[in-house]
Design a protein around this motif. Structure first.
Motif, PDB file in Angstrom:
ATOM      1  N   GLY A 392       0.809  -1.214   0.000  1.00  0.00           N
ATOM      2  CA  GLY A 392       0.000   0.000   0.000  1.00  0.00           C
ATOM      3  C   GLY A 392       0.845   1.269   0.000  1.00  0.00           C
ATOM      4  N   PRO A 393       1.060   1.885   1.203  1.00  0.00           N
ATOM      5  CA  PRO A 393       0.623   1.443   2.523  1.00  0.00           C
ATOM      6  C   PRO A 393      -0.863   1.638   2.777  1.00  0.00           C
ATOM      7  N   THR A 394      -1.536   2.460   1.926  1.00  0.00           N
ATOM      8  CA  THR A 394      -2.947   2.728   2.155  1.00  0.00           C
ATOM      9  C   THR A 394      -3.792   1.564   1.642  1.00  0.00           C
ATOM     10  N   TRP A 395      -3.785   0.518   2.406  1.00  0.00           N
ATOM     11  CA  TRP A 395      -4.506  -0.720   2.124  1.00  0.00           C
ATOM     12  C   TRP A 395      -4.712  -1.403   3.464  1.00  0.00           C
ATOM     13  N   HIS A 396      -5.389  -2.542   3.481  1.00  0.00           N
ATOM     14  CA  HIS A 396      -5.468  -3.289   4.737  1.00  0.00           C
ATOM     15  C   HIS A 396      -5.709  -4.765   4.453  1.00  0.00           C
ATOM     16  N   ASP A 397      -5.240  -5.595   5.361  1.00  0.00           N
ATOM     17  CA  ASP A 397      -5.554  -7.020   5.290  1.00  0.00           C
ATOM     18  C   ASP A 397      -6.957  -7.236   5.829  1.00  0.00           C
ATOM     19  N   SER A 398      -7.646  -8.210   5.261  1.00  0.00           N
ATOM     20  CA  SER A 398      -9.037  -8.451   5.644  1.00  0.00           C
ATOM     21  C   SER A 398      -9.297  -9.947   5.775  1.00  0.00           C
ATOM     22  N   ASP A 399     -10.482 -10.257   6.253  1.00  0.00           N
ATOM     23  CA  ASP A 399     -10.922 -11.648   6.335  1.00  0.00           C
ATOM     24  C   ASP A 399     -11.360 -12.078   4.938  1.00  0.00           C
ATOM     25  N   SER A 400     -10.379 -12.257   4.083  1.00  0.00           N
ATOM     26  CA  SER A 400     -10.616 -12.676   2.706  1.00  0.00           C
ATOM     27  C   SER A 400      -9.611 -13.754   2.337  1.00  0.00           C
ATOM     28  N   PHE A 401      -9.901 -14.480   1.272  1.00  0.00           N
ATOM     29  CA  PHE A 401      -9.074 -15.621   0.915  1.00  0.00           C
ATOM     30  C   PHE A 401      -7.751 -15.164   0.313  1.00  0.00           C
ATOM     31  N   ALA A 402      -6.658 -15.727   0.785  1.00  0.00           N
ATOM     32  CA  ALA A 402      -5.326 -15.369   0.294  1.00  0.00           C
ATOM     33  C   ALA A 402      -4.483 -16.631   0.237  1.00  0.00           C
ATOM     34  N   ALA A 403      -4.041 -16.982  -0.964  1.00  0.00           N
ATOM     35  CA  ALA A 403      -3.301 -18.230  -1.150  1.00  0.00           C
ATOM     36  C   ALA A 403      -1.925 -18.176  -0.498  1.00  0.00           C
ATOM     37  N   GLY A 404      -1.298 -16.994  -0.423  1.00  0.00           N
ATOM     38  CA  GLY A 404       0.033 -16.887   0.166  1.00  0.00           C
ATOM     39  C   GLY A 404       0.065 -17.257   1.635  1.00  0.00           C
ATOM     40  N   PRO A 405      -0.711 -16.572   2.496  1.00  0.00           N
ATOM     41  CA  PRO A 405      -0.748 -16.960   3.907  1.00  0.00           C
ATOM     42  C   PRO A 405      -1.159 -18.415   4.119  1.00  0.00           C
ATOM     43  N   ALA A 406      -2.109 -18.891   3.291  1.00  0.00           N
ATOM     44  CA  ALA A 406      -2.548 -20.286   3.435  1.00  0.00           C
ATOM     45  C   ALA A 406      -1.405 -21.264   3.170  1.00  0.00           C
ATOM     46  N   ALA A 407      -0.499 -20.915   2.257  1.00  0.00           N
ATOM     47  CA  ALA A 407       0.652 -21.782   1.977  1.00  0.00           C
ATOM     48  C   ALA A 407       1.561 -21.895   3.198  1.00  0.00           C
ATOM     49  N   TRP A 408       1.802 -20.769   3.878  1.00  0.00           N
ATOM     50  CA  TRP A 408       2.613 -20.823   5.097  1.00  0.00           C
ATOM     51  C   TRP A 408       1.948 -21.693   6.164  1.00  0.00           C
ATOM     52  N   VAL A 409       0.630 -21.537   6.318  1.00  0.00           N
ATOM     53  CA  VAL A 409      -0.091 -22.340   7.314  1.00  0.00           C
ATOM     54  C   VAL A 409       0.040 -23.825   7.004  1.00  0.00           C
ATOM     55  N   ASP A 410      -0.078 -24.194   5.727  1.00  0.00           N
ATOM     56  CA  ASP A 410       0.055 -25.593   5.327  1.00  0.00           C
ATOM     57  C   ASP A 410       1.417 -26.168   5.712  1.00  0.00           C
ATOM     58  N   HIS A 411       2.431 -25.303   5.800  1.00  0.00           N
ATOM     59  CA  HIS A 411       3.783 -25.753   6.121  1.00  0.00           C
ATOM     60  C   HIS A 411       4.109 -25.621   7.602  1.00  0.00           C
ATOM     61  N   GLY A 412       3.088 -25.451   8.425  1.00  0.00           N
ATOM     62  CA  GLY A 412       3.273 -25.501   9.869  1.00  0.00           C
ATOM     63  C   GLY A 412       3.528 -24.169  10.550  1.00  0.00           C
ATOM     64  N   TYR A 413       3.389 -23.067   9.824  1.00  0.00           N
ATOM     65  CA  TYR A 413       3.638 -21.749  10.397  1.00  0.00           C
ATOM     66  C   TYR A 413       2.342 -21.101  10.873  1.00  0.00           C
ATOM     67  N   ALA A 414       2.435 -20.313  11.917  1.00  0.00           N
ATOM     68  CA  ALA A 414       1.388 -19.340  12.215  1.00  0.00           C
ATOM     69  C   ALA A 414       1.647 -18.121  11.337  1.00  0.00           C
ATOM     70  N   VAL A 415       0.580 -17.457  10.937  1.00  0.00           N
ATOM     71  CA  VAL A 415       0.695 -16.263  10.108  1.00  0.00           C
ATOM     72  C   VAL A 415      -0.003 -15.111  10.811  1.00  0.00           C
ATOM     73  N   VAL A 416       0.713 -14.001  10.938  1.00  0.00           N
ATOM     74  CA  VAL A 416       0.169 -12.797  11.572  1.00  0.00           C
ATOM     75  C   VAL A 416       0.209 -11.666  10.552  1.00  0.00           C
ATOM     76  N   ARG A 417      -0.938 -11.037  10.327  1.00  0.00           N
ATOM     77  CA  ARG A 417      -1.007  -9.890   9.409  1.00  0.00           C
ATOM     78  C   ARG A 417      -1.478  -8.669  10.201  1.00  0.00           C
ATOM     79  N   VAL A 418      -0.744  -7.597  10.083  1.00  0.00           N
ATOM     80  CA  VAL A 418      -0.921  -6.423  10.939  1.00  0.00           C
ATOM     81  C   VAL A 418      -1.457  -5.249  10.124  1.00  0.00           C
ATOM     82  N   ASN A 419      -2.556  -4.664  10.569  1.00  0.00           N
ATOM     83  CA  ASN A 419      -3.072  -3.447   9.943  1.00  0.00           C
ATOM     84  C   ASN A 419      -2.522  -2.229  10.687  1.00  0.00           C
ATOM     85  N   TYR A 420      -1.256  -1.966  10.415  1.00  0.00           N
ATOM     86  CA  TYR A 420      -0.472  -0.912  11.049  1.00  0.00           C
ATOM     87  C   TYR A 420      -1.028   0.477  10.717  1.00  0.00           C
TER      88      TYR A 420
END
Length: 612
Positions: A392-420
Motif C-alpha cells: 500500500g501502505p494505504t490498504w489493509h488485510d481483511s478476512d478474505s481468501f489469500a493463497a500466500g498466507p494459506a501456503a505458510w499455514v500448510d507448512h506448519g507456520y502461524a501467520v500474523v497480518r498487521v493493519n499498522y
C-alpha cells in the motif's frame, strides 16, 4: 484418468490454491447489460474474457505472455478497451477490440486490436471513461515530462487536452449524457487527498470541491460516479469530513450537497443503482465488509444478505439484484448474487479452503492495532511464525481468501497480518499517521504485535519471519535493519530498498505520493529519506535475506534493489536474489508458484520446517 487429473491428485493444497481457476466480478455494459467483461486465470495467466450472458458464450480477449487485467467495456457493449504495456512496466497505450472480435489477440498491430486513442503517445494510465455513444472517451495520462494530462478523444479526430498539471490527477467519471467530466486532482500538492473539479468537454470549468482548503487537517474527496440518468447533474462522491470515508450526493450545477450520514462505524462507499433512485452501499469495518441498499426518496437503509467475510466488489443489476465477489480467509472467492445464485463459476479444479482468521487487538504506541492470525488446526505454540505485511501502505488485510498466507499455514507456520498505522479501514487519522516518519511508525505497530505474539505463546521468538510485497517488502527490509534482533529471516518481494534511488526511478504518480509522505523531495528533506530508507540500516542486518524483484517494475525499480543487494554482498550477509521478467509482481500462475516455492524453501533452510 488424464495426466491433469493425475497431477492434481498429487499436487499439494497450497499449489492448488494458486492454480485453481478464478474469476473477477464481471463488469457489464450499461446499455447492453447482457454483455460482460471479466478477468480469469483459466489458462494459467490472468487475461480478459468477454461473456455474452444471453447465449452463455465466453471468449478470451487478450493473450499476452505476462497477462492483462486492465480492461473496460464501453457502455454500448460494442468495444473492449484494454491497456497494452510492455512486460508489466505499466507504460503503454489503450487498445480496443470488438466485443464479438475474432478471438485471442495480444499486443501489437494484429487484426482485431487497434489503438483506441490514436495520437496519444505511451504513458502511465490515469483513468478512463467511455461515452455511451462508443465514439467518445476521456483518457487520463501520466508522464514525467507532462505531469498529468486528461484528453477528450473522439473517433476520427485528434485528441484534445482538457486538463494539464504537474501534480497527479486522474479521470473521475463522465456524466451519462457526456456533458460533464469529473477530475480528481492534487494541485495543492498532497497526493493522499484529492480535490474534485468538474469540466465541460471543452475544458471549461463547471464546479470545484476542495476539502483541503481552509483547515489544518487535510481531507480527501473521490468521485464515485455521476447519476446514470440523462441530464442529471448529481455526482456521488466520497468524503472524509467526519474522520472516515462516507458518500454524499453533490449537484455540480446547483452546488447542493446531500449529506447521507449513515450510522455505520466503518468506511462507507457507494454506487448508483442503474435507475438512479437508490445507492448500493458498501461498509468496511474491522477487516470485514457488508452491503446495503439505500433508497434516496425514503432514506431507508436495508442490509443485503451476504455471508460473514469480505465483499471485494459489488454491482447492482437492472433487475434490482446485486452481484458481488465474496470470500473469507477459510473459503475461496465466488461471484454470488443476492438472488442466491452463483453468477460465474470457473471450470476446472476447485480451490481447497484454508483455516479461518482470529482477530487480535494489541495496544500500540499510536493506539490499538488490529491483527489477523491464522495457524494450523489443532496445534499449540510456540510456532514458527510469519509476519506477512501488506502493501500500500494505504490498504489493509481483511478476512478474505489469500493463497500466500494459506501456503505458510500448510507448512506448519502461524501467520500474523498487521493493519499498522497507514492502513485503511480504521479512520482517516490512522491512515494519515505515517507522514514524515515513514516506515518507522508502521514498524512500531508491527513490533507491538510481535511482542504480543511471543508473550502469548503463539510465536517462537527464535523462528520469526518478516515478509511482505511492495510496501510490505519495503517494511521487511527496513525492519531487519532497524530491528535486527527481532527477526530470524527476512523475505522481501518487489521492495523499496534504497528510497532515494527509488524516488528518482519510479513512476511520476509515486513520486508525488512520496513527496506527500515525506514532505518533499530527497534534495529538500534528505534527512527524512535517509531515516526511512532500508539502505541506511543495511550494515545492521544480520539475518538471512531473500529478495525477489521484477526487472520492469515501475513502482519499486530494479536499480535501487541492486544497490541494496550490492551492500549485502559487500558485508557477506547471507542472501538470495531472484529477478524475473515482469513488473510489480506477476500475472502468470507458474511464476507466482515458483516465487512462493522459493520463499518457502528459503525459510526452511534458515528456520527449519516442512519441505516446500
Amino acid at each position: 484418468m488424464t495426466e491433469s487429473n493425475d497431477r492434481s491428485e498429487t499436487m499439494p493444497d497450497w499449489e492448488k490454491r494458486f492454480r485453481a481457476p478464478r474469476v473477477s466480478l464481471p463488469d457489464w455494459a450499461e446499455d447492453a447489460p447482457h454483455r460482460s467483461l471479466f478477468v480469469s486465470n483459466a489458462t494459467g495467466t490472468y487475461e480478459l474474457y468477454a461473456w455474452d450472458r444471453s447465449t452463455g458464450s465466453q471468449r478470451q480477449v487478450t493473450d499476452r505472455p505476462n497477462g492483462t487485467t486492465d480492461g473496460v467495456l464501453s457502455p454500448d457493449g460494442e468495444w473492449i478497451w484494454w491497456f497494452d504495456d510492455t512486460d508489466g512496466d505499466e507504460f503503454g497505450i489503450w487498445r480496443r477490440q470488438s466485443f464479438t472480435g475474432p478471438g485471442k489477440r495480444g499486443a501489437g498491430e494484429e487484426e482485431g486490436d487497434e489503438p483506441a486513442a490514436p495520437g496519444l503517445d505511451p504513458s502511465y494510465p490515469a483513468g478512463l471513461a467511455i461515452g455511451r455513444d462508443g465514439r467518445t472517451a476521456v483518457v487520463g495520462r501520466s508522464t514525467d515530462e507532462d505531469g498529468s494530462t486528461i484528453h477528450l478523444v473522439r473517433a476520427g479526430q485528434d485528441p484534445e487536452v482538457i486538463y494539464r498539471h504537474r501534480e497527479s490527477a486522474g479521470v473521475g467519471d463522465l456524466s451519462h449524457d457526456g456533458s460533464l467530466i469529473a477530475v480528481e486532482h492534487t494541485e495543492h500538492g498532497d497526493a493522499m487527498h484529492s480535490a474534485l473539479r468538474v469540466l465541460r468537454p471543452d475544458g471549461s470549468p463547471v464546479a470545484e470541491l476542495d476539502d483541503t482548503k481552509g483547515g489544518t487537517v487535510e481531507l480527501g474527496l473521490e468521485a464515485l460516479g455521476f447519476a446514470p440518468v440523462d441530464g442529471d447533474t448529481r455526482l456521488l462522491i466520497g468524503h472524509q469530513r467526519r474522520g472516515r470515508w462516507e458518500p454524499l450526493v453533490w449537484d455540480v450545477v446547483s452546488g447542493e450537497e446531500t449529506d447521507l450520514a449513515f450510522e455505520l462505524p466503518g468506511d462507507v462507499g457507494a454506487e448508483w443503482y442503474p435507475d438512479g433512485t437508490a445507492l448500493l452501499v458498501s461498509h468496511s469495518f474491522e477487516a470485514r465488509s457488508e452491503l446495503f441498499r439505500y433508497d434516496l426518496a425514503s432514506r431507508e437503509l436495508v442490509k443485503l444478505p451476504t455471508p460473514p467475510g469480505t465483499v471485494s466488489g459489488a454491482s447492482a443489476r437492472p433487475d434490482g439484484s446485486v452481484e458481488y465477489l465474496w470470500s473469507s480467509a477459510a473459503e475461496p472467492p465466488v461471484v454470488r448474487s443476492t438472488t442466491g445464485e452463483v453468477v460465474l463459476d470457473p471450470p476446472g479444479m476447485a480451490s481447497p479452503g484454508s483455516v479461518p482468521v482470529e482477530d487480535v487487538w494489541v495496544e500500540g504506541p499510536g493506539g490499538r492495532v488490529h491483527a489477523l492470525v491464522q495457524k494450523p488446526a489443532g496445534v499449540s505454540g510456540p510456532l514458527p511464525t510469519v509476519f506477512e505485511i501488506h502493501g500500500g501502505p494505504t490498504w489493509h488485510d481483511s478476512d478474505s481468501f489469500a493463497a500466500g498466507p494459506a501456503a505458510w499455514v500448510d507448512h506448519g507456520y502461524a501467520v500474523v497480518r498487521v493493519n499498522y498505522r497507514g492502513s485503511t479501514g480504521y479512520g482517516r487519522e490512522w491512515t494519515d499517521a505515517l507522514k514524515h516518519r515513514v516506515g518507522l511508525i508502521e514498524l512500531e505497530d508491527i513490533a507491538a504485535v510481535r511482542e504480543w505474539a511471543v508473550s502469548s505463546g503463539l510465536a517462537d521468538p527464535q523462528r520469526l519471519v518478516l515478509t511482505g510485497g511492495s510496501w510490505g517488502g519495503y517494511l521487511t527490509l527496513l525492519g531487519i535493519g532497524t530491528q535486527p534482533d527481532a527477526w530470524t529471516v527476512g523475505i522481501a518481494a518487489v521492495p523499496v530498498a534504497d528510497y532515494v534511488t527509488a524516488y528518482h526511478d519510479e513512476m511520476e504518480a509515486l513520486k508525488a505520493m512520496d513527496r506527500t509522505l515525506l514532505g518533499g523531495t530527497p534534495e529538500e528533506v534528505p534527512e527524512r529519506f535517509e531515516a526511512s530508507s532500508p539502505l541506511t540500516y543495511v550494515d545492521a542486518v544480520k539475518v538471512p535475506v531473500y529478495i525477489s524483484a521484477g526487472v520492469n517494475d515501475p513502482r519499486c525499480p530494479i536499480r535501487q534493489v541492486d544497490n541494496y543487494v550490492a551492500r549485502l554482498e559487500g558485508r557477506g550477509v547471507v542472501h538470495e536474489v531472484y529477478r524475473y521478467e515482469a513488473g510489480h509482481g506477476s500475472l502468470v500462475v507458474d511464476e507466482r508458484i515458483k516465487q512462493v516455492r522459493l520463499e518457502l524453501g528459503f525459510a526452511e533452510r534458515y528456520l527449519g520446517g516442512q519441505s516446500a
